[in-house]
Design a protein around this motif. Structure first.
Motif, PDB file in Angstrom:
ATOM      1  N   ALA A 124       0.819  -1.199   0.000  1.00 18.85           N
ATOM      2  CA  ALA A 124       0.000   0.000   0.000  1.00 18.85           C
ATOM      3  C   ALA A 124       0.859   1.258   0.000  1.00 18.85           C
ATOM      4  N   PRO A 125       0.303   2.379  -0.507  1.00 17.72           N
ATOM      5  CA  PRO A 125       1.077   3.623  -0.549  1.00 17.72           C
ATOM      6  C   PRO A 125       1.203   4.323   0.790  1.00 17.72           C
ATOM      7  N   VAL A 126       0.197   4.181   1.658  1.00 17.89           N
ATOM      8  CA  VAL A 126       0.205   4.808   2.983  1.00 17.89           C
ATOM      9  C   VAL A 126       0.121   3.698   4.026  1.00 17.89           C
TER      10      VAL A 126
ATOM     11  N   GLN B 258       5.235  -6.069 -10.845  1.00 17.36           N
ATOM     12  CA  GLN B 258       5.665  -6.981  -9.789  1.00 17.36           C
ATOM     13  C   GLN B 258       5.990  -6.221  -8.509  1.00 17.36           C
ATOM     14  N   GLU B 259       6.571  -5.030  -8.650  1.00 18.35           N
ATOM     15  CA  GLU B 259       6.892  -4.189  -7.501  1.00 18.35           C
ATOM     16  C   GLU B 259       6.087  -2.901  -7.622  1.00 18.35           C
ATOM     17  N   PRO B 260       4.873  -2.845  -7.050  1.00 13.92           N
ATOM     18  CA  PRO B 260       3.996  -1.696  -7.265  1.00 13.92           C
ATOM     19  C   PRO B 260       4.334  -0.452  -6.451  1.00 13.92           C
ATOM     20  N   CYS B 261       5.156  -0.586  -5.431  1.00 16.63           N
ATOM     21  CA  CYS B 261       5.479   0.556  -4.578  1.00 16.63           C
ATOM     22  C   CYS B 261       6.727   1.275  -5.079  1.00 16.63           C
TER      23      CYS B 261
ATOM     24  N   ASP C 248       7.732  20.436  -7.441  1.00 21.29           N
ATOM     25  CA  ASP C 248       8.672  21.167  -6.587  1.00 21.29           C
ATOM     26  C   ASP C 248       9.893  20.343  -6.212  1.00 21.29           C
ATOM     27  N   GLY C 249       9.987  19.135  -6.771  1.00 17.28           N
ATOM     28  CA  GLY C 249      11.120  18.271  -6.479  1.00 17.28           C
ATOM     29  C   GLY C 249      10.909  17.366  -5.287  1.00 17.28           C
ATOM     30  N   GLY C 250       9.776  17.500  -4.611  1.00 20.48           N
ATOM     31  CA  GLY C 250       9.490  16.653  -3.463  1.00 20.48           C
ATOM     32  C   GLY C 250       9.135  15.237  -3.874  1.00 20.48           C
ATOM     33  N   HIS C 251       9.369  14.306  -2.981  1.00 21.93           N
ATOM     34  CA  HIS C 251       9.088  12.890  -3.244  1.00 21.93           C
ATOM     35  C   HIS C 251       8.174  12.344  -2.156  1.00 21.93           C
ATOM     36  N   LEU C 252       7.299  11.428  -2.518  1.00 24.02           N
ATOM     37  CA  LEU C 252       6.512  10.713  -1.526  1.00 24.02           C
ATOM     38  C   LEU C 252       6.175   9.324  -2.066  1.00 24.02           C
ATOM     39  N   PRO C 253       5.943   8.372  -1.160  1.00 23.34           N
ATOM     40  CA  PRO C 253       5.615   7.008  -1.602  1.00 23.34           C
ATOM     41  C   PRO C 253       4.325   6.991  -2.408  1.00 23.34           C
ATOM     42  N   CYS C 254       4.266   6.096  -3.377  1.00 20.81           N
ATOM     43  CA  CYS C 254       3.032   5.901  -4.130  1.00 20.81           C
ATOM     44  C   CYS C 254       2.893   4.429  -4.498  1.00 20.81           C
ATOM     45  N   PHE C 255       1.686   4.065  -4.890  1.00 17.43           N
ATOM     46  CA  PHE C 255       1.359   2.691  -5.251  1.00 17.43           C
ATOM     47  C   PHE C 255       0.835   2.690  -6.682  1.00 17.43           C
ATOM     48  N   VAL C 256       1.441   1.893  -7.545  1.00 20.59           N
ATOM     49  CA  VAL C 256       1.034   1.822  -8.944  1.00 20.59           C
ATOM     50  C   VAL C 256      -0.018   0.727  -9.093  1.00 20.59           C
TER      51      VAL C 256
ATOM     52  N   ALA D 126      -1.774   7.663  -4.095  1.00 29.30           N
ATOM     53  CA  ALA D 126      -0.822   8.281  -3.171  1.00 29.30           C
ATOM     54  C   ALA D 126      -1.580   9.143  -2.183  1.00 29.30           C
ATOM     55  N   ALA D 127      -0.859   9.775  -1.281  1.00 32.78           N
ATOM     56  CA  ALA D 127      -1.485  10.602  -0.253  1.00 32.78           C
ATOM     57  C   ALA D 127      -1.823  11.999  -0.757  1.00 32.78           C
ATOM     58  N   VAL D 128      -1.666  12.251  -2.048  1.00 31.63           N
ATOM     59  CA  VAL D 128      -2.039  13.527  -2.659  1.00 31.63           C
ATOM     60  C   VAL D 128      -2.792  13.250  -3.948  1.00 31.63           C
TER      61      VAL D 128
END
Length: 218
Positions: free
Chosen positions: A60-62, A133-136, A143-151, A163-165
């Motif tokens: 999961a993304p979160v 196979q690897e969805p995360c 703005d160059g920021g990164h956060l986890p996401c789920f494909v 994702a959380a946005v």
């Protein structure tokens, strides 16, 4: 008797446990959390890795915090209430909050699911979607920021992401190393169209999070 009681299993019971292990798409909410930012979403996509009448593991993304309430939905199993028990690198494990009748029903559903032969209609779209196979991975914002996401799924021309946005339509983003723009919102995330068509054999490699971004996040 309360509908739910903590389920303590002996080693023998665990060996007799009915378990399904396999990828299955779903969605979930973390109802204990208060959403203060309107750009955040409350429903996320996930992938079921394994499930039994007592517990489940999802990618999961979160990630849910231990003890946090989870409400998940999977087509074959319906709505499942749970409490997160531990975080994993790409998701979390949860204990299912079911009464005896609900556990028996879920056990029957799991047995049915395990007996079914895998059969899918061929995808006739120009660029068929696949589940990576690897969805995360990591989502890179303007703005160059990164956060986890789920494909959720991916094709040679784009991807569905949770994702959380929820970036606005037209927002340039990178999903792993795949650059594109948000083209529409989905029930559990948003769709990204890549700036170029990629060869199918390279998608998994390009989807991996950039090493530099991983260092910044982690």
């Amino acid at each position: 008797m309360e509908a739910y009681q903590p389920f303590l299993m002996s080693k023998l019971a665990r060996r007799q446990d009915v378990r399904f292990i396999g990828a299955m798409p779903g969605r979930y909410t973390l109802s204990d959390r208060k959403i203060s930012d309107p750009s955040e979403v409350e429903v996320y996509a996930c992938r079921l890795c394994s499930i039994s009448p007592q517990a489940a593991v999802v990618e999961a993304p979160v990630r849910a915090e231990p003890g946090e309430t989870v409400a998940a939905y999977f087509d074959d199993f319906g709505i499942i209430r749970a409490k997160a028990t531990r975080q994993l690198p790409t998701g979390f494990a949860m204990e299912l909050l079911l009464d005896d009748n609900e556990r028996a029903k879920l056990a029957a559903q799991i047995k049915w699911r395990k007996r079914q032969a895998v059969s899918r209609e061929p995808d006739k779209r120009e660029y068929p979607r696949i589940q990576p196979q690897e969805p995360c991975t990591l989502l890179t914002l303007p703005d160059g920021g990164h956060l986890p996401c789920f494909v959720i799924d991916i094709s040679q021309s784009g991807a569905a992401v949770s994702a959380a946005v929820l970036p606005a339509r037209g927002t340039p983003v990178a999903v792993g190393g795949l650059i594109g723009r948000v083209i529409r919102r989905l029930d559990v995330g948003f769709a990204v169209q890549f700036t170029e068509i990629h060869e199918l054999k390279h998608l998994e490699r390009l989807l991996a999070p950039p090493a530099k971004a991983m260092k910044e996040v982690g």
